[in-house]
Design an enzyme around this catalytic site. Structure first.
Site, PDB file in Angstrom:
ATOM      1  CG  ASP A  74       6.864  -0.886  -3.961  1.00 32.99           C
ATOM      2  OD1 ASP A  74       5.629  -0.783  -3.717  1.00 32.99           O
ATOM      3  OD2 ASP A  74       7.707  -0.186  -3.390  1.00 32.99           O
ATOM      4  CG  ASP A  76       4.300  -3.822  -0.548  1.00 36.65           C
ATOM      5  OD1 ASP A  76       5.473  -4.068  -0.874  1.00 36.65           O
ATOM      6  OD2 ASP A  76       3.904  -2.691  -0.230  1.00 36.65           O
ATOM      7  CG  ASP A 154      -2.725   4.183   5.432  1.00 39.53           C
ATOM      8  OD1 ASP A 154      -3.156   3.254   4.717  1.00 39.53           O
ATOM      9  OD2 ASP A 154      -1.763   4.895   5.104  1.00 39.53           O
TER      10      ASP A 154
HETATM   11  P1  ATP Z   1       3.145   4.069  -2.402  1.00 40.86           P
HETATM   12  O1  ATP Z   1       2.621   3.927  -3.776  1.00 40.86           O
HETATM   13  O2  ATP Z   1       3.499   5.451  -2.051  1.00 40.86           O
HETATM   14  O3  ATP Z   1       4.186   3.067  -2.016  1.00 40.86           O
HETATM   15  P2  ATP Z   1       1.598   2.540  -0.529  1.00 40.86           P
HETATM   16  O4  ATP Z   1       0.130   2.542  -0.227  1.00 40.86           O
HETATM   17  O5  ATP Z   1       2.194   1.282  -1.057  1.00 40.86           O
HETATM   18  O6  ATP Z   1       1.849   3.763  -1.497  1.00 40.86           O
HETATM   19  P3  ATP Z   1       3.457   2.274   1.622  1.00 40.86           P
HETATM   20  O7  ATP Z   1       4.035   3.336   2.499  1.00 40.86           O
HETATM   21  O8  ATP Z   1       4.357   1.520   0.723  1.00 40.86           O
HETATM   22  O9  ATP Z   1       2.321   2.987   0.778  1.00 40.86           O
HETATM   23  O10 ATP Z   1       2.681   1.294   2.581  1.00 40.86           O
HETATM   24  C1  ATP Z   1       2.130   0.065   2.136  1.00 40.86           C
HETATM   25  C2  ATP Z   1       0.806  -0.202   2.839  1.00 40.86           C
HETATM   26  O11 ATP Z   1       1.020  -0.316   4.260  1.00 40.86           O
HETATM   27  C3  ATP Z   1      -0.236   0.888   2.680  1.00 40.86           C
HETATM   28  O12 ATP Z   1      -0.971   0.743   1.492  1.00 40.86           O
HETATM   29  C4  ATP Z   1      -1.074   0.702   3.930  1.00 40.86           C
HETATM   30  O13 ATP Z   1      -1.996  -0.342   3.760  1.00 40.86           O
HETATM   31  C5  ATP Z   1      -0.066   0.276   4.971  1.00 40.86           C
HETATM   32  N1  ATP Z   1       0.476   1.445   5.723  1.00 40.86           N
HETATM   33  C6  ATP Z   1       1.579   2.168   5.428  1.00 40.86           C
HETATM   34  N2  ATP Z   1       1.776   3.158   6.304  1.00 40.86           N
HETATM   35  C7  ATP Z   1       0.786   3.077   7.201  1.00 40.86           C
HETATM   36  C8  ATP Z   1       0.446   3.817   8.372  1.00 40.86           C
HETATM   37  N3  ATP Z   1       1.168   4.865   8.778  1.00 40.86           N
HETATM   38  N4  ATP Z   1      -0.653   3.422   9.063  1.00 40.86           N
HETATM   39  C9  ATP Z   1      -1.383   2.355   8.667  1.00 40.86           C
HETATM   40  N5  ATP Z   1      -1.112   1.637   7.579  1.00 40.86           N
HETATM   41  C10 ATP Z   1      -0.050   1.970   6.843  1.00 40.86           C
HETATM   42 MG    MG Z   2       4.311   0.895  -1.410  1.00 41.94          MG
END
Ligand code: ATP
Ligand code: MG
Length: 452
Positions: A74, A76, A154
């Site tokens: 997705d 963001d 993170d």
């Molecule tokens: P995925 O492809 O699994 O969705 P993602 O990196 O987009 O991976 P998300 O859980 O959707 O993961 O989170 C979006 C963003 O928010 C992450 O890339 C990170 O920058 C931030 N984020 C998410 N969870 C945390 C956390 N526990 N601590 C700090 N930052 C976080």
């Molecule tokens: Mg994501």
């Protein structure tokens, strides 16, 4: 801000830090993200925010995945517009979340999430912070700058911003270099960042496996000793995380890594105790096979049921405890039902198991001893059970890994395909079951579910 200089061969040279900000800018010519890879709806949101006078960036997983040439799950968006201002820009927009307000812009099936830059530290940044009388945080919308927003994320590779203004990638934390080196590194002090949110340990494993990255040694080293902190995470959140870990398409590898970092035992303590007792035995083979099967199905775009996976993950504690009861004289079906309820009630202290998952798990387990009864009307009744198919698949998996009798699984495979006359012959007293000497010996050893 200063620009990175792409070399003649196209690789990115170390960018120069500028005096006014720590950002490194990678211009369009220094990275591989093209607008053609970005969803039209995400582009619409970015352009519209910009036209309304706000900053707008893609951030997080989508930028990371685009840089790897993968299709993001997705998109963001982050902006300096406050949620209410975002709502003012889009008609198809809903504000969600109490603690963290977010805007969801709806385009049919696709939702583009728009977040406002947030600060890590509550002392910094502007915004409102509303406390309940008991001190619990009700709303916590502390907005910040893009730079603050980057530092609270993170991993460095999750904190890269794609700027729709000039198609550059903006990097405050060294994420681009880590990305090129395939390194997963927490932003800031690893110990502190894991303590702040222990789920980051699970995320480290998930991303490392999914992306084929190495967890930086400084971030890998503290995990085993901090794994116990997962016990402080609400079980509902852990359920969500575990489902993400197992439905990623890399469940088998993820499971290995979770065990390597001693995280698995913090999630499934009873299963880990069984695995530790029999390091090379069938409990491990069975789980590995169940997870490989899941990965294959995801690869083939087939559906995967979390209840089947959870049934597999908790099977060994259920099986061994039920066997104990059967040995001390309990009826087998009853023993499995009782033990199933007990194992689940202890497991949910760690990971929530929604009712919609718990019920079919229990059914799969409870049907295992019933597969032993292949005479008279019972096989017909079992065949008509709504959970027959999943329970049969479970039996086959057990048989393939040597824990259940392969001849029994084979009997059920044939029984399903047989016509009326054949079925009748098969269910006649003593009829139709081929038993090898090997299988008989295995069964004597108490290997199958109902034998005791
Ligand atoms: P995925 O492809 O699994 O969705 P993602 O990196 O987009 O991976 P998300 O859980 O959707 O993961 O989170 C979006 C963003 O928010 C992450 O890339 C990170 O920058 C931030 N984020 C998410 N969870 C945390 C956390 N526990 N601590 C700090 N930052 C976080
Ligand atoms: Mg994501």
């Amino acid at each position: 801000m200063s620009a990175a200089r792409p070399s003649e061969r196209g690789e990115v040279l170390p960018p120069v830090r500028s005096a006014d900000s720590s950002a490194r800018i990678y211009p369009r010519s220094a990275h591989n993200i093209s607008r053609a890879q970005i969803s039209d709806n995400a582009l619409k949101v970015l352009y519209r925010l910009r036209k309304a006078g706000f900053q707008a960036y893609l951030v997080g997983g989508c930028v990371r995945d685009l840089l790897l040439g993968r299709e993001p799950k997705d998109f963001d968006v982050v902006t300096d517009a406050h949620p209410e201002q975002v709502r003012g820009v889009f008609r198809n927009c809903r504000l969600i979340g109490r603690r963290f307000r977010l805007a969801h812009v709806h385009f049919g099936q696709e939702i583009i999430e728009v977040a406002t830059f947030r600060a890590l530290n509550h002392e910094e940044g502007e915004g409102e912070r509303v406390l309940e009388r008991d001190g619990r945080i009700l709303r916590d919308n502390v907005y910040g700058s893009i730079e603050e927003d980057a530092w609270r994320r993170d991993f460095t590779v999750n904190a890269l911003y794609y700027d729709i203004n000039d198609f550059s990638v903006v990097d405050y934390v060294g994420g681009m270099q880590d990305h090129q080196a395939s390194v997963l590194r927490l932003i800031g002090d690893p110990d502190r960042r894991y303590r702040e949110d222990p789920v980051r340990m699970l995320r480290a494993v998930r991303f490392a496996v999914k992306l084929g990255f190495t967890i930086h040694p400084s971030c890998a080293e503290p995990i085993p000793k901090l794994a116990y902190l997962l016990n402080s995470i609400p079980p509902a959140r852990l359920y969500e995380e575990v489902v993400k870990l197992l439905m990623s398409g890399y469940a088998a590898q993820t499971f290995e890594q979770l065990r390597h970092y001693r995280l698995f035992g913090a999630l499934f303590p009873e299963t880990e105790a069984c695995l530790a007792r029999e390091p090379e035995g069938f409990p491990l083979t069975f789980l590995a096979k169940a997870l490989e099967r899941t990965d294959d199905r995801i690869q083939e775009d087939k559906s995967v049921a979390p209840f089947f996976l959870f049934a597999a993950l908790l099977w060994e504690p259920v099986r061994t405890q039920a066997q104990e009861r059967i040995r001390s004289g309990d009826n087998d079906v009853f023993a499995y039902q009782e033990v199933a309820a007990e194992v689940i009630s202890r497991q949910v202290r760690y990971i929530a198991i929604p009712r919609t998952i718990g019920q079919p798990m229990r059914e799969i387990w409870a049907l295992q001893p019933r597969f032993e009864r292949i005479k008279g009307v019972r096989p017909y009744r079992l065949l008509g059970h709504p959970r027959f198919r999943a329970a049969y698949d479970f039996l086959v998996l057990r048989a393939e890994t040597g824990e259940a009798d392969p001849d029994l699984a084979d009997w059920w495979t044939r029984f399903q395909r047989a016509d009326d006359a054949e079925q009748k012959a098969m269910t006649r007293e003593g009829g139709g079951r081929r038993r090898s000497g090997r299988a008989r010996r295995r069964r004597k050893g108490g290997a199958s579910a109902g034998s005791a």
